[in-house]
Motif scaffolding. Structure first.
Motif, PDB file in Angstrom:
ATOM      1  N   LEU A 126       0.845  -1.184   0.000  1.00  0.00           N
ATOM      2  CA  LEU A 126       0.000   0.000   0.000  1.00  0.00           C
ATOM      3  C   LEU A 126       0.883   1.238   0.000  1.00  0.00           C
ATOM      4  O   LEU A 126       1.806   1.355   0.810  1.00  0.00           O
ATOM      5  CB  LEU A 126      -0.889   0.031   1.250  1.00  0.00           C
ATOM      6  N   LEU A 127       0.624   2.155  -0.922  1.00  0.00           N
ATOM      7  CA  LEU A 127       1.363   3.411  -0.979  1.00  0.00           C
ATOM      8  C   LEU A 127       0.526   4.498  -0.303  1.00  0.00           C
ATOM      9  O   LEU A 127      -0.550   4.861  -0.782  1.00  0.00           O
ATOM     10  CB  LEU A 127       1.652   3.801  -2.442  1.00  0.00           C
ATOM     11  N   LEU A 128       1.002   4.992   0.822  1.00  0.00           N
ATOM     12  CA  LEU A 128       0.294   6.029   1.569  1.00  0.00           C
ATOM     13  C   LEU A 128       0.909   7.377   1.209  1.00  0.00           C
ATOM     14  O   LEU A 128       2.069   7.651   1.519  1.00  0.00           O
ATOM     15  CB  LEU A 128       0.411   5.760   3.069  1.00  0.00           C
ATOM     16  N   ALA A 129       0.127   8.228   0.515  1.00  0.00           N
ATOM     17  CA  ALA A 129       0.635   9.513   0.023  1.00  0.00           C
ATOM     18  C   ALA A 129      -0.265  10.657   0.490  1.00  0.00           C
ATOM     19  O   ALA A 129      -1.112  11.145  -0.259  1.00  0.00           O
ATOM     20  CB  ALA A 129       0.717   9.488  -1.509  1.00  0.00           C
ATOM     21  N   PRO A 130      -0.099  11.107   1.735  1.00  0.00           N
ATOM     22  CA  PRO A 130      -0.950  12.168   2.271  1.00  0.00           C
ATOM     23  C   PRO A 130      -0.516  13.557   1.796  1.00  0.00           C
ATOM     24  O   PRO A 130       0.632  13.759   1.397  1.00  0.00           O
ATOM     25  CB  PRO A 130      -0.752  12.037   3.778  1.00  0.00           C
ATOM     26  N   SER A 131      -1.460  14.499   1.856  1.00  0.00           N
ATOM     27  CA  SER A 131      -1.119  15.902   1.631  1.00  0.00           C
ATOM     28  C   SER A 131      -0.375  16.410   2.865  1.00  0.00           C
ATOM     29  O   SER A 131      -0.106  15.653   3.797  1.00  0.00           O
ATOM     30  CB  SER A 131      -2.378  16.727   1.399  1.00  0.00           C
ATOM     31  N   TRP A 132      -0.062  17.701   2.882  1.00  0.00           N
ATOM     32  CA  TRP A 132       0.632  18.268   4.043  1.00  0.00           C
ATOM     33  C   TRP A 132      -0.294  19.249   4.765  1.00  0.00           C
ATOM     34  O   TRP A 132      -1.338  19.633   4.250  1.00  0.00           O
ATOM     35  CB  TRP A 132       1.920  18.954   3.625  1.00  0.00           C
ATOM     36  N   GLY A 133       0.094  19.628   5.969  1.00  0.00           N
ATOM     37  CA  GLY A 133      -0.689  20.581   6.731  1.00  0.00           C
ATOM     38  C   GLY A 133      -2.016  20.008   7.182  1.00  0.00           C
ATOM     39  O   GLY A 133      -2.180  18.794   7.362  1.00  0.00           O
ATOM     40  N   ALA A 134      -3.002  20.884   7.317  1.00  0.00           N
ATOM     41  CA  ALA A 134      -4.319  20.476   7.810  1.00  0.00           C
ATOM     42  C   ALA A 134      -5.047  19.576   6.826  1.00  0.00           C
ATOM     43  O   ALA A 134      -6.006  18.888   7.193  1.00  0.00           O
ATOM     44  CB  ALA A 134      -5.165  21.720   8.109  1.00  0.00           C
ATOM     45  N   LYS A 135      -4.607  19.565   5.572  1.00  0.00           N
ATOM     46  CA  LYS A 135      -5.257  18.749   4.540  1.00  0.00           C
ATOM     47  C   LYS A 135      -4.829  17.287   4.592  1.00  0.00           C
ATOM     48  O   LYS A 135      -5.371  16.454   3.870  1.00  0.00           O
ATOM     49  CB  LYS A 135      -4.947  19.324   3.156  1.00  0.00           C
ATOM     50  N   SER A 136      -3.847  16.970   5.417  1.00  0.00           N
ATOM     51  CA  SER A 136      -3.323  15.598   5.484  1.00  0.00           C
ATOM     52  C   SER A 136      -4.324  14.634   6.123  1.00  0.00           C
ATOM     53  O   SER A 136      -4.863  14.899   7.200  1.00  0.00           O
ATOM     54  CB  SER A 136      -2.024  15.581   6.297  1.00  0.00           C
ATOM     55  N   CYS A 137      -4.544  13.512   5.458  1.00  0.00           N
ATOM     56  CA  CYS A 137      -5.465  12.513   5.991  1.00  0.00           C
ATOM     57  C   CYS A 137      -4.939  11.916   7.296  1.00  0.00           C
ATOM     58  O   CYS A 137      -5.713  11.461   8.140  1.00  0.00           O
ATOM     59  CB  CYS A 137      -5.718  11.414   4.958  1.00  0.00           C
ATOM     60  N   LEU A 138      -3.615  11.921   7.485  1.00  0.00           N
ATOM     61  CA  LEU A 138      -3.051  11.362   8.716  1.00  0.00           C
ATOM     62  C   LEU A 138      -3.414  12.211   9.929  1.00  0.00           C
ATOM     63  O   LEU A 138      -3.523  11.703  11.046  1.00  0.00           O
ATOM     64  CB  LEU A 138      -1.525  11.255   8.590  1.00  0.00           C
ATOM     65  N   LYS A 139      -3.628  13.512   9.730  1.00  0.00           N
ATOM     66  CA  LYS A 139      -3.991  14.381  10.848  1.00  0.00           C
ATOM     67  C   LYS A 139      -5.486  14.314  11.148  1.00  0.00           C
ATOM     68  O   LYS A 139      -5.913  14.685  12.237  1.00  0.00           O
ATOM     69  CB  LYS A 139      -3.560  15.816  10.541  1.00  0.00           C
ATOM     70  N   THR A 140      -6.254  13.836  10.189  1.00  0.00           N
ATOM     71  CA  THR A 140      -7.701  13.702  10.393  1.00  0.00           C
ATOM     72  C   THR A 140      -8.082  12.295  10.827  1.00  0.00           C
ATOM     73  O   THR A 140      -8.940  12.107  11.690  1.00  0.00           O
ATOM     74  CB  THR A 140      -8.460  14.071   9.100  1.00  0.00           C
ATOM     75  N   TYR A 141      -7.432  11.282  10.236  1.00  0.00           N
ATOM     76  CA  TYR A 141      -7.799   9.888  10.480  1.00  0.00           C
ATOM     77  C   TYR A 141      -6.863   9.187  11.457  1.00  0.00           C
ATOM     78  O   TYR A 141      -7.165   8.084  11.911  1.00  0.00           O
ATOM     79  CB  TYR A 141      -7.815   9.112   9.159  1.00  0.00           C
ATOM     80  N   GLY A 142      -5.705   9.798  11.762  1.00  0.00           N
ATOM     81  CA  GLY A 142      -4.759   9.162  12.656  1.00  0.00           C
ATOM     82  C   GLY A 142      -3.964   8.064  11.969  1.00  0.00           C
ATOM     83  O   GLY A 142      -3.981   7.926  10.736  1.00  0.00           O
ATOM     84  N   THR A 143      -3.272   7.235  12.747  1.00  0.00           N
ATOM     85  CA  THR A 143      -2.411   6.181  12.200  1.00  0.00           C
ATOM     86  C   THR A 143      -2.821   4.779  12.635  1.00  0.00           C
ATOM     87  O   THR A 143      -2.138   3.799  12.293  1.00  0.00           O
ATOM     88  CB  THR A 143      -0.953   6.425  12.626  1.00  0.00           C
ATOM     89  N   ASP A 144      -3.909   4.646  13.355  1.00  0.00           N
ATOM     90  CA  ASP A 144      -4.343   3.316  13.813  1.00  0.00           C
ATOM     91  C   ASP A 144      -4.570   2.371  12.640  1.00  0.00           C
ATOM     92  O   ASP A 144      -4.262   1.174  12.721  1.00  0.00           O
ATOM     93  CB  ASP A 144      -5.631   3.423  14.637  1.00  0.00           C
ATOM     94  N   PHE A 145      -5.094   2.895  11.522  1.00  0.00           N
ATOM     95  CA  PHE A 145      -5.387   2.026  10.374  1.00  0.00           C
ATOM     96  C   PHE A 145      -4.113   1.456   9.766  1.00  0.00           C
ATOM     97  O   PHE A 145      -4.136   0.364   9.167  1.00  0.00           O
ATOM     98  CB  PHE A 145      -6.206   2.784   9.326  1.00  0.00           C
TER      99      PHE A 145
END
Length: 431
Positions: A247-266
């Motif tokens: 799986l290639l995880l390619a988030p945006s940066w800043g507030a738009k990043s999915c990692l800051k909204t969804y976290g890293t548990d997944f």
């Protein structure tokens, strides 16, 4: 006399005890530099005309002054590279202006290409503002807009904007393309929203030329070359079939990043299910979010199932992976349409669309289209991510290929179409 008095006044007047806000000051400086540049350009042209008249020759505009490319920086080189190479290959003279001293174009030495570094900031904008050319082709939107430091150059006959991502005008800021004469778009379907915006604002209709995406030509070349190398690899087909899913995880940066909204548990759950993760941070995360990046690296430093890709070239990660996980990043469609692989979108709702043409069109392109290349989740669906991964990875390459055929014309040879259009324009204007 008025001009003389004005100049004298500038040097004789003491403190004005007045306030000038930064925005107005920036605009005045830009205007002043543009006037100076235009004045010296006029003097140069006037001098050449006098010399040629004395010699009994007629002044004609040089061919390389008929076509100009303008780049704000090296980040756009993949868009310009195939165009530059095609123009050189066809022996069509042109000038390439850049505001980035590290632009790869400046290292090209060819008789048909004149590369010029115009400087950054207001200095660069001033030089571009004084250009005289028949076609000025650029990826830069907003030229001519009241709050943008670059006005539309008055001596440019046609200001042309090249699309540099899969989208329509809904993704542009309000008025961003109002002052352009030509829109070099990704496909025929882009014309309708452009016309809608023109009618709403009652502005002059621009030419719409569907050429495709030049940088896709470049990425396709790289992809085809790597696939050929891969096919020549000695690894057996059975080994390829049994390899671990990546799986290639390619988030945006800043507030738009999915990692800051969804976290890293997944990510931890995906590791437990046997997936290998390539985490590719956005380049801006590497530059300005070093603390956040270090936190991620520390969180996964004890597992070999997560690797970080900080390479500027994403080709290796895209080839190795079976699907992508991202947010609103435009890289989703690059990945899906070139590599014909699915994407799971972890949507990060936009705070406001008031600044975008989407507010006039009633929709933002990509919101519904994301569901054609994979599943799309909302923040309240965090617990469904693992199941969505299992479903998205089953999307067929043939279905994604059909989507590409619907949204992108001239795939792999858009540069040919663009240069053909350039040749036609110059020929017609010269006649």
């Amino acid at each position: 006399m008025k001009s003389v008095l004005f100049i004298i006044g500038i040097f004789l007047v003491n403190d004005a005890h007045a306030y000038l806000d930064p925005g107005s000051g920036n605009a005045l400086v830009c205007l002043f530099l543009s006037l100076i540049g235009a004045f010296f350009y006029y003097l140069k042209s006037f001098f050449y005309r006098i010399v040629l008249k004395i010699k009994g020759e007629q002044y004609t505009q040089k061919l390389d002054e008929q076509i100009a490319l303008f780049s704000e920086g090296k980040n756009y080189w993949y868009t310009y590279k195939p165009i530059v190479e095609k123009l050189i290959d066809k022996k069509i003279p042109f000038i390439y202006y850049t505001m980035d001293f590290e632009d790869p174009a400046l290292r090209i030495d060819n008789e048909f290409m004149h590369s010029k570094y115009v400087g950054s900031g207001n200095r660069g904008f001033a030089k571009i503002g004084s250009l005289k050319t028949k076609l000025l082709i650029t990826t830069t939107p907003n030229i001519g807009c009241p709050e943008y430091p670059l006005r539309k150059p008055s001596k440019v006959m046609k200001l042309c904007h090249i699309w540099h991502s899969i989208c329509d005008s809904s993704c542009y800021h309000l008025g961003a393309l109002d002052y352009y004469d030509v829109a070099l778009t990704v496909g025929n379907w882009v014309e309708e929203p452009l016309r809608t915006v023109e009618q709403i604002r009652k502005i002059r209709a621009k030419e719409v030329i569907p050429v495709g995406l030049p940088y896709f030509d470049e990425l396709k070349k790289i992809y085809d070359r790597r696939i050929k190398d891969k096919s020549e690899d000695k690894q057996s087909n059975s080994d390829l079939e049994n390899k671990q899913k990546v799986l290639l995880l390619a988030p945006s940066w800043g507030a738009k990043s999915c990692l800051k909204t969804y976290g890293t548990d997944f990510i931890h759950k995906a590791i437990e299910k046997g997936y290998h993760i390539i985490l590719r941070p956005h380049p801006q995360t590497v530059k300005v979010e070093s603390d956040f990046l270090k936190k991620l690296q520390n969180e996964f430093k004890y597992t070999s199932q997560v690797e970080f890709d900080l390479n500027p070239d994403a080709t290796d990660s895209m080839l190795k992976s079976d699907m992508m996980i991202s947010d609103k990043s435009g890289v989703r469609f690059d990945y899906a349409l070139i590599y014909e692989k699915p994407v799971l979108t972890l949507d990060v709702p936009a705070t406001s669309l008031d600044e975008y043409e989407a507010i006039l069109l009633g929709r933002l392109w990509g919101e519904d289209e994301a569901k054609l290349i994979g599943l799309k989740l909302q923040p309240n669906q965090k617990e469904q991510i693992l199941e969505a991964i299992n479903q998205t990875i089953l999307f067929k390459a043939s279905d994604i290929k059909k989507i590409r055929e619907n949204v992108l014309v001239n795939y792999g040879y858009s540069t040919d179409r663009m240069v053909e259009w350039i040749e036609t324009e110059i020929r017609e204007k010269n006649n």
